[in-house]
Design a protein around this motif. Structure first.
Motif, short mmCIF file in Angstrom:
data_model
loop_
_atom_site.label_atom_id
_atom_site.label_comp_id
_atom_site.label_asym_id
_atom_site.label_seq_id
_atom_site.Cartn_x
_atom_site.Cartn_y
_atom_site.Cartn_z
N PHE A 147 -11.86 3.72 -6.47
CA PHE A 147 -10.95 3.59 -7.63
C PHE A 147 -9.84 2.56 -7.38
CE2 PHE A 147 -12.80 7.81 -7.60
CZ PHE A 147 -13.29 7.93 -8.89
N GLY A 148 -10.00 1.80 -6.31
CA GLY A 148 -8.97 0.82 -5.98
C GLY A 148 -8.68 0.89 -4.50
N THR A 150 -5.81 -0.25 -1.25
CA THR A 150 -4.45 -0.68 -0.90
C THR A 150 -4.44 -2.12 -0.37
OG1 THR A 150 -4.86 0.48 1.18
CG2 THR A 150 -3.37 1.53 -0.36
N ILE A 151 -5.57 -2.61 0.10
CA ILE A 151 -5.63 -3.99 0.59
C ILE A 151 -6.05 -4.93 -0.54
CG2 ILE A 151 -6.53 -5.54 2.39
CD1 ILE A 151 -7.40 -2.84 3.86
N ALA A 152 -7.20 -4.63 -1.16
CA ALA A 152 -7.76 -5.55 -2.15
C ALA A 152 -7.24 -5.31 -3.57
CB ALA A 152 -9.28 -5.44 -2.16
N GLY A 153 -6.59 -4.17 -3.81
CA GLY A 153 -6.17 -3.85 -5.18
C GLY A 153 -7.34 -3.32 -5.99
N GLU A 154 -7.52 -3.89 -7.16
CA GLU A 154 -8.60 -3.54 -8.09
C GLU A 154 -9.98 -3.52 -7.41
OE1 GLU A 154 -8.62 -2.92 -12.33
OE2 GLU A 154 -6.96 -3.56 -11.06
N TYR A 183 -5.50 6.28 -5.65
CA TYR A 183 -5.23 5.37 -6.76
C TYR A 183 -5.79 5.86 -8.10
CZ TYR A 183 -3.37 1.16 -4.40
OH TYR A 183 -2.58 0.24 -3.75
N ASN A 185 -6.91 7.69 -11.58
CA ASN A 185 -6.31 8.49 -12.66
C ASN A 185 -7.43 9.15 -13.46
OD1 ASN A 185 -7.02 6.87 -15.13
ND2 ASN A 185 -5.91 5.28 -13.99
N ASP A 211 -4.36 13.44 -3.01
CA ASP A 211 -3.28 13.78 -3.95
C ASP A 211 -2.05 12.89 -3.75
OD1 ASP A 211 -2.39 15.29 -6.10
OD2 ASP A 211 -1.21 16.59 -4.79
N THR A 212 -2.29 11.74 -3.16
CA THR A 212 -1.20 10.82 -2.78
C THR A 212 -0.19 10.59 -3.90
OG1 THR A 212 -2.97 9.70 -1.61
CG2 THR A 212 -0.81 8.63 -1.61
N ARG A 213 -0.67 10.43 -5.12
CA ARG A 213 0.23 10.14 -6.25
C ARG A 213 0.25 11.27 -7.28
NH1 ARG A 213 -1.50 5.78 -3.85
NH2 ARG A 213 0.11 4.32 -3.20
N ASN A 246 0.58 5.58 3.49
CA ASN A 246 1.02 6.68 2.62
C ASN A 246 -0.13 7.44 1.97
OD1 ASN A 246 3.89 6.55 2.85
ND2 ASN A 246 3.80 4.64 1.71
N PHE B 258 3.81 7.76 -14.87
CA PHE B 258 2.78 7.05 -14.11
C PHE B 258 1.38 7.47 -14.58
CE2 PHE B 258 -0.18 7.66 -10.47
CZ PHE B 258 -0.65 6.35 -10.43
N GLN B 263 -3.31 5.30 -17.38
CA GLN B 263 -4.49 5.48 -18.22
C GLN B 263 -4.42 4.66 -19.50
OE1 GLN B 263 -6.15 9.73 -17.95
NE2 GLN B 263 -3.97 9.99 -17.61
N ALA B 293 5.61 12.35 -6.35
CA ALA B 293 4.62 11.63 -5.54
C ALA B 293 4.85 10.13 -5.60
CB ALA B 293 3.21 11.97 -6.02
N ILE B 294 5.24 9.60 -6.75
CA ILE B 294 5.41 8.15 -6.86
C ILE B 294 6.63 7.71 -6.06
CG2 ILE B 294 5.97 6.27 -8.47
CD1 ILE B 294 3.03 7.16 -8.45
N ARG B 296 7.58 8.95 -3.39
CA ARG B 296 7.19 9.01 -1.97
C ARG B 296 6.17 7.91 -1.63
NH1 ARG B 296 4.60 13.73 -2.07
NH2 ARG B 296 2.62 12.63 -2.04
N ALA B 297 5.14 7.78 -2.47
CA ALA B 297 4.00 6.91 -2.10
C ALA B 297 4.06 5.53 -2.75
CB ALA B 297 2.68 7.60 -2.47
N PRO B 300 0.48 2.31 -7.24
CA PRO B 300 -0.70 1.61 -6.73
C PRO B 300 -0.60 0.11 -7.02
CG PRO B 300 -1.34 3.41 -8.20
CD PRO B 300 0.14 3.26 -8.32
N LYS B 301 -1.24 -0.68 -6.16
CA LYS B 301 -1.35 -2.12 -6.40
C LYS B 301 -2.00 -2.41 -7.75
CE LYS B 301 -1.76 -4.87 -2.22
NZ LYS B 301 -2.64 -5.49 -1.23
N THR B 302 -2.87 -1.51 -8.18
CA THR B 302 -3.62 -1.72 -9.42
C THR B 302 -2.80 -1.39 -10.66
OG1 THR B 302 -4.45 0.51 -9.03
CG2 THR B 302 -5.92 -1.29 -8.46
#
Lengths: 311, 311
Positions: A147-148, A150-154, A183, A185, A211-213, A246, B258, B263, B293-294, B296-297, B300-302
């Motif tokens: 879903f994405g 952290t290095i390449a993004g999309e 990443y 949603n 559940d990072t975000r 993170n 977010f 979405q 969460a946002i 903290r983390a 996303p790059k995306t």
């Protein structure tokens, strides 16, 4: 499996333990497994066949896998990073082995020092070895950073779908779609998983969310809507990815089971027992971050009735 | 409002501040409001007209309401616990006033020392006072403990639906369905809100969720599926209910925005600015639990691209 049955696959012993500082004894890992089975968790990723020089936590992979195979009612699986790891897993007699590659080529390079295309070839070699020496072993293939990244993004959906098709053609007996870096949603999960489910046909599909975000459980709901009925989760939310900043925090097993059972779905898992195991495991891992809303707030008064109605 | 537009109503200044130990100066509260408006949050519950002996934080309700009315672009609302509070809110010139009663009679007794039926009569008296002295003011009615109660346990859906009908007949210009104690699950939210939306017809319906058991954002998704397009949320997740044990934690404004914006839904809110306001407010409230969460983390790059595509 009825429509309301949902499979929870515990990954705390693998995805969780690879992130912690304390090395557990094999006996502790096996006690954790045995108690999870008693609580109703029958699918556990018990270890990882990585070189001990890379993750010392898994130096006892053979002992843990062999011990897990002796636990009644446990369907033990292990992660393998390459052909050598897979051969060790086959030798010990595991009936299920997981291989993971990243949809993001950059993440794959960082994680296993080869391109995604090379990892696909590696998977084909693992399938060939399975066919030669370990017939009947199920090879699960996971697509990480689906879903994405952290290095390449999309990450383009078409890359993920192409990998799913290639991996199934190569012999994957199960597909796991992973939001390795947190990443995803819900709308994205629903859209991608509908297509994955349709591509996969009879091959079972699972999701692995972080559940990072804060969207882990909302993403589980979206995947359920898309027809997914198997989810990785980690006791106390232990885990993450060492190369994704993170990105700590698999979805929490207790909270996931609560969400599903409260809605009348059936995981076969006793949350009270999970919370008791969590207490033991967190005592073994001082200083590690255990997350979880149910552990903090307790079950609702209305919960027992929801379970009774569903039963 | 297009289908993709979602209204976020900030309740941190009311639901949040009623729980904290530090009493903010009126100037701080108004600076918080003004910065939220700059960030795109146009609907704010700015204070509560409770007796200052009960919640000293709101001793400056009149000053804050009057100051908020002077902020360009802000639709200021206030909570009122009874007729006397409503009259004070009308006098200061607020155009929107919220009244809340509990579907659980036991919770209502504990919260406002009268039965739910008496609170319904109270609401009718507030409507009459509005008609006499404050024509055009919108009276919102909230149904608390709509998904269960820490004291009474189960709350029958029919009680909630009956209250919605009664409150609209009595003159409510808006309905808020509240999971005051964090008991709701997505299936329950979807089932109840479908019925509430159908009963409410042209009367707008909002939801007020707490994240006590980790399901706050999953419940937002379920309410969106049921057609709800307005949600209360609290900056940094501040807030709770003093009479509901462990019920701390409104859903977090930053995380909610977010989830929606990622979405492609449109809240009109800038998350970066929310995070900056959160830093200022948390510095004013030492020792208070700010969740998120946002925060903290990070985003996303995306995320920037998702926003650009939606715009």
């Amino acid at each position: 499996m009825t429509d309301a049955a949902v499979q929870i696959r515990e990954v705390g012993l693998r995805d969780g333990l690879q992130m912690v500082r304390t090395i557990l004894a094999s006996e502790q890992k096996l006690a954790w497994c045995a108690r999870m089975v008693d609580a109703g968790v029958r699918d556990i990723e018990v270890t990882s066949f990585v070189p001990p020089t890379i993750v010392p936590q898994f130096a006892d992979a053979v002992e843990v896998a062999a011990g897990a195979l002796a636990i009644d009612g446990l369907h033990a699986a292990a992660l393998v990073p390459n052909l050598k790891g897979a051969q060790r897993a086959f030798e010990v007699g595991l009936r299920k082995v997981h291989y993971v590659l990243s949809a993001s080529n950059e993440h794959n390079m960082k994680n296993v020092r080869r391109s995604t295309a090379e990892s696909v070839e590696d998977f084909a070699r693992i399938v060939a070895a399975r066919d030669d020496t370990a017939g009947g072993v199920v090879l699960g293939a996971g697509v990480a950073t689906a879903f994405g990244c952290t290095i390449a993004g999309e990450v383009d959906e078409r890359i993920v779908l192409g990998l799913v098709e290639t991996l199934i053609e190569a012999g994957a007996g199960e597909i796991t779609i992973a939001d390795t870096v947190g990443y995803a949603n819900p709308a994205q999960v629903y859209a991608l998983l509908r297509q994955v489910m349709s591509l996969a046909g009879d091959v079972p599909v699972a999701c692995h969310f972080h559940d990072t975000r804060g969207l882990g459980l909302a993403n589980v709901m979206a995947a359920l809507d898309a027809g997914v009925r198997a989810f990785d989760a980690s006791l106390g939310g232990l885990g993450g990815c060492p190369f994704a900043p993170n990105a700590t925090g698999n979805i929490n097993t207790e909270d996931t089971v609560f969400m599903l059972e409260a809605q009348g779905m059936n995981t076969g898992i006793d949350i009270g027992e999970l919370l008791a195991i969590r207490e033991s495991v967190s005592a073994w891992l001082p200083g590690e971050p255990f997350t979880g809303a149910i552990a903090r707030a307790g079950l609702p008064k209305t919960f027992a009735r929801a379970e009774a109605v569903a039963a």
